[in-house]
Scaffold this motif. Structure first.
Motif, PDB file in Angstrom:
ATOM      1  N   SER A 128       0.843  -1.208   0.000  1.00  0.00           N
ATOM      2  CA  SER A 128       0.000   0.000   0.000  1.00  0.00           C
ATOM      3  C   SER A 128       0.875   1.253   0.000  1.00  0.00           C
ATOM      4  O   SER A 128       0.509   2.270  -0.592  1.00  0.00           O
ATOM      5  CB  SER A 128      -0.941  -0.006   1.207  1.00  0.00           C
ATOM      6  OG  SER A 128      -0.213  -0.120   2.405  1.00  0.00           O
ATOM      7  N   PHE A 146       1.757   2.037  -3.485  1.00  0.00           N
ATOM      8  CA  PHE A 146       0.607   2.618  -4.181  1.00  0.00           C
ATOM      9  C   PHE A 146       0.456   4.098  -3.821  1.00  0.00           C
ATOM     10  O   PHE A 146       0.237   4.934  -4.692  1.00  0.00           O
ATOM     11  CB  PHE A 146      -0.663   1.844  -3.831  1.00  0.00           C
ATOM     12  CG  PHE A 146      -1.895   2.389  -4.489  1.00  0.00           C
ATOM     13  CD1 PHE A 146      -2.037   2.356  -5.874  1.00  0.00           C
ATOM     14  CD2 PHE A 146      -2.917   2.941  -3.738  1.00  0.00           C
ATOM     15  CE1 PHE A 146      -3.168   2.857  -6.490  1.00  0.00           C
ATOM     16  CE2 PHE A 146      -4.050   3.446  -4.343  1.00  0.00           C
ATOM     17  CZ  PHE A 146      -4.180   3.402  -5.725  1.00  0.00           C
ATOM     18  N   ILE A 196      -9.892   8.611 -12.766  1.00  0.00           N
ATOM     19  CA  ILE A 196      -9.288   7.402 -12.220  1.00  0.00           C
ATOM     20  C   ILE A 196     -10.370   6.348 -12.014  1.00  0.00           C
ATOM     21  O   ILE A 196     -11.556   6.675 -11.868  1.00  0.00           O
ATOM     22  CB  ILE A 196      -8.542   7.665 -10.895  1.00  0.00           C
ATOM     23  CG1 ILE A 196      -9.494   8.197  -9.818  1.00  0.00           C
ATOM     24  CG2 ILE A 196      -7.379   8.617 -11.110  1.00  0.00           C
ATOM     25  CD1 ILE A 196      -8.869   8.316  -8.442  1.00  0.00           C
ATOM     26  N   ALA A 255     -10.886   2.020 -10.444  1.00  0.00           N
ATOM     27  CA  ALA A 255     -10.332   0.808  -9.847  1.00  0.00           C
ATOM     28  C   ALA A 255     -11.124  -0.383 -10.376  1.00  0.00           C
ATOM     29  O   ALA A 255     -12.351  -0.322 -10.484  1.00  0.00           O
ATOM     30  CB  ALA A 255     -10.420   0.872  -8.331  1.00  0.00           C
ATOM     31  N   ASP A 288     -11.535  -4.704 -10.011  1.00  0.00           N
ATOM     32  CA  ASP A 288     -11.244  -5.817  -9.106  1.00  0.00           C
ATOM     33  C   ASP A 288     -11.827  -7.081  -9.713  1.00  0.00           C
ATOM     34  O   ASP A 288     -13.007  -7.113 -10.060  1.00  0.00           O
ATOM     35  CB  ASP A 288     -11.861  -5.544  -7.731  1.00  0.00           C
ATOM     36  CG  ASP A 288     -11.572  -6.645  -6.727  1.00  0.00           C
ATOM     37  OD1 ASP A 288     -10.546  -7.343  -6.875  1.00  0.00           O
ATOM     38  OD2 ASP A 288     -12.370  -6.817  -5.796  1.00  0.00           O
ATOM     39  N   TYR A 308      -1.243   2.507 -15.033  1.00  0.00           N
ATOM     40  CA  TYR A 308      -1.824   1.177 -14.825  1.00  0.00           C
ATOM     41  C   TYR A 308      -1.027   0.532 -13.704  1.00  0.00           C
ATOM     42  O   TYR A 308       0.179   0.304 -13.838  1.00  0.00           O
ATOM     43  CB  TYR A 308      -1.720   0.330 -16.102  1.00  0.00           C
ATOM     44  CG  TYR A 308      -2.291  -1.061 -15.935  1.00  0.00           C
ATOM     45  CD1 TYR A 308      -3.606  -1.321 -16.276  1.00  0.00           C
ATOM     46  CD2 TYR A 308      -1.524  -2.095 -15.429  1.00  0.00           C
ATOM     47  CE1 TYR A 308      -4.148  -2.588 -16.115  1.00  0.00           C
ATOM     48  CE2 TYR A 308      -2.056  -3.365 -15.258  1.00  0.00           C
ATOM     49  CZ  TYR A 308      -3.362  -3.606 -15.605  1.00  0.00           C
ATOM     50  OH  TYR A 308      -3.897  -4.864 -15.436  1.00  0.00           O
ATOM     51  N   ARG A 338      -1.237  -2.596 -10.622  1.00  0.00           N
ATOM     52  CA  ARG A 338      -1.984  -3.764 -10.147  1.00  0.00           C
ATOM     53  C   ARG A 338      -1.345  -4.328  -8.888  1.00  0.00           C
ATOM     54  O   ARG A 338      -0.137  -4.443  -8.794  1.00  0.00           O
ATOM     55  CB  ARG A 338      -2.009  -4.855 -11.209  1.00  0.00           C
ATOM     56  CG  ARG A 338      -2.690  -6.132 -10.728  1.00  0.00           C
ATOM     57  CD  ARG A 338      -2.848  -7.158 -11.825  1.00  0.00           C
ATOM     58  NE  ARG A 338      -1.609  -7.642 -12.372  1.00  0.00           N
ATOM     59  CZ  ARG A 338      -0.899  -8.661 -11.873  1.00  0.00           C
ATOM     60  NH1 ARG A 338      -1.281  -9.267 -10.779  1.00  0.00           N
ATOM     61  NH2 ARG A 338       0.216  -9.045 -12.465  1.00  0.00           N
ATOM     62  N   ASP A 381      -6.321  -6.459  -8.021  1.00  0.00           N
ATOM     63  CA  ASP A 381      -6.888  -5.112  -7.953  1.00  0.00           C
ATOM     64  C   ASP A 381      -6.097  -4.197  -8.874  1.00  0.00           C
ATOM     65  O   ASP A 381      -4.873  -4.150  -8.802  1.00  0.00           O
ATOM     66  CB  ASP A 381      -6.826  -4.579  -6.520  1.00  0.00           C
ATOM     67  CG  ASP A 381      -7.648  -5.426  -5.564  1.00  0.00           C
ATOM     68  OD1 ASP A 381      -8.818  -5.690  -5.880  1.00  0.00           O
ATOM     69  OD2 ASP A 381      -7.104  -5.836  -4.518  1.00  0.00           O
ATOM     70  N   PHE A 395      -5.644  -0.271 -10.648  1.00  0.00           N
ATOM     71  CA  PHE A 395      -5.888   1.171 -10.607  1.00  0.00           C
ATOM     72  C   PHE A 395      -5.462   1.724 -11.958  1.00  0.00           C
ATOM     73  O   PHE A 395      -4.360   1.443 -12.425  1.00  0.00           O
ATOM     74  CB  PHE A 395      -5.059   1.805  -9.486  1.00  0.00           C
ATOM     75  CG  PHE A 395      -5.085   3.306  -9.485  1.00  0.00           C
ATOM     76  CD1 PHE A 395      -6.136   3.982  -8.886  1.00  0.00           C
ATOM     77  CD2 PHE A 395      -4.072   4.023 -10.085  1.00  0.00           C
ATOM     78  CE1 PHE A 395      -6.167   5.363  -8.879  1.00  0.00           C
ATOM     79  CE2 PHE A 395      -4.096   5.412 -10.083  1.00  0.00           C
ATOM     80  CZ  PHE A 395      -5.149   6.081  -9.478  1.00  0.00           C
TER      81      PHE A 395
END
Length: 152
Positions: free
Chosen positions: A7, A10, A23, A25, A27, A122, A124, A128, A130
């Motif tokens: 995290s 990220f 943006i 997300a 999943d 991009y 990942r 998940d 983003f």
């Protein structure tokens, strides 16, 4: 492709860029339990034994048998004590879940970005994703492409 390992990584990605785009997300739904086991085993074996890397000190046949035993033949107990066998996908809480999800998701995204443009950002983490996009429909298109490739 940017693969996020934590995290913190990220957050660093977000701080390091100021998207001028929208943006989104994405999943993968229930990927751990729905990853196609046989296909993912074959993808893993190809990466391990059919590349320029030094192969493992165990034969491809032996590793394949071990992966099949740990996924297709592994029994588990229900909360009532009944014994079951996972028929497809990876059993919940299996240590192989993250590995199989990573291998299969990597295959889907690699296949996708051969013929479709990758978003400017991009990132990942396992299953998940983003992304940034100029058009809000790009996220929907990418999700549909990923879903299509996942089930073919």
């Amino acid at each position: 492709m940017d693969r996020i390992k934590s995290s913190t990584e990220f957050i660093d990605l977000l701080h390091g860029s100021e998207p001028e785009e929208d943006i989104a997300a994405l999943d993968a739904e229930s990927l751990f339990t729905n990853a196609p086991v046989d296909e993912t085993i074959n993808l893993a074996l190809t990466r391990i034994y059919h590349t320029d890397r030094e192969p493992l000190p165990v034969s491809e046949r032996t590793l394949k048998s071990m992966l099949e035993a740990c996924t297709e033949e592994a029994p588990f107990l229900s909360h009532k004590g009944d014994l079951f066998r996972q028929c497809d996908g990876i059993a919940m809480e299996s240590p192989l879940g993250v590995l199989f999800a990573n291998i299969y998701t990597d295959h889907v995204e690699t296949t996708t970005f051969v013929s479709h443009q990758k978003p400017r950002i991009y990132a990942r983490y396992i299953d998940d994703v983003f992304i940034t996009m100029k058009d809000k429909n790009e996220a929907t298109k990418l999700a549909v492409i990923f879903a299509f490739l996942s089930f073919n």
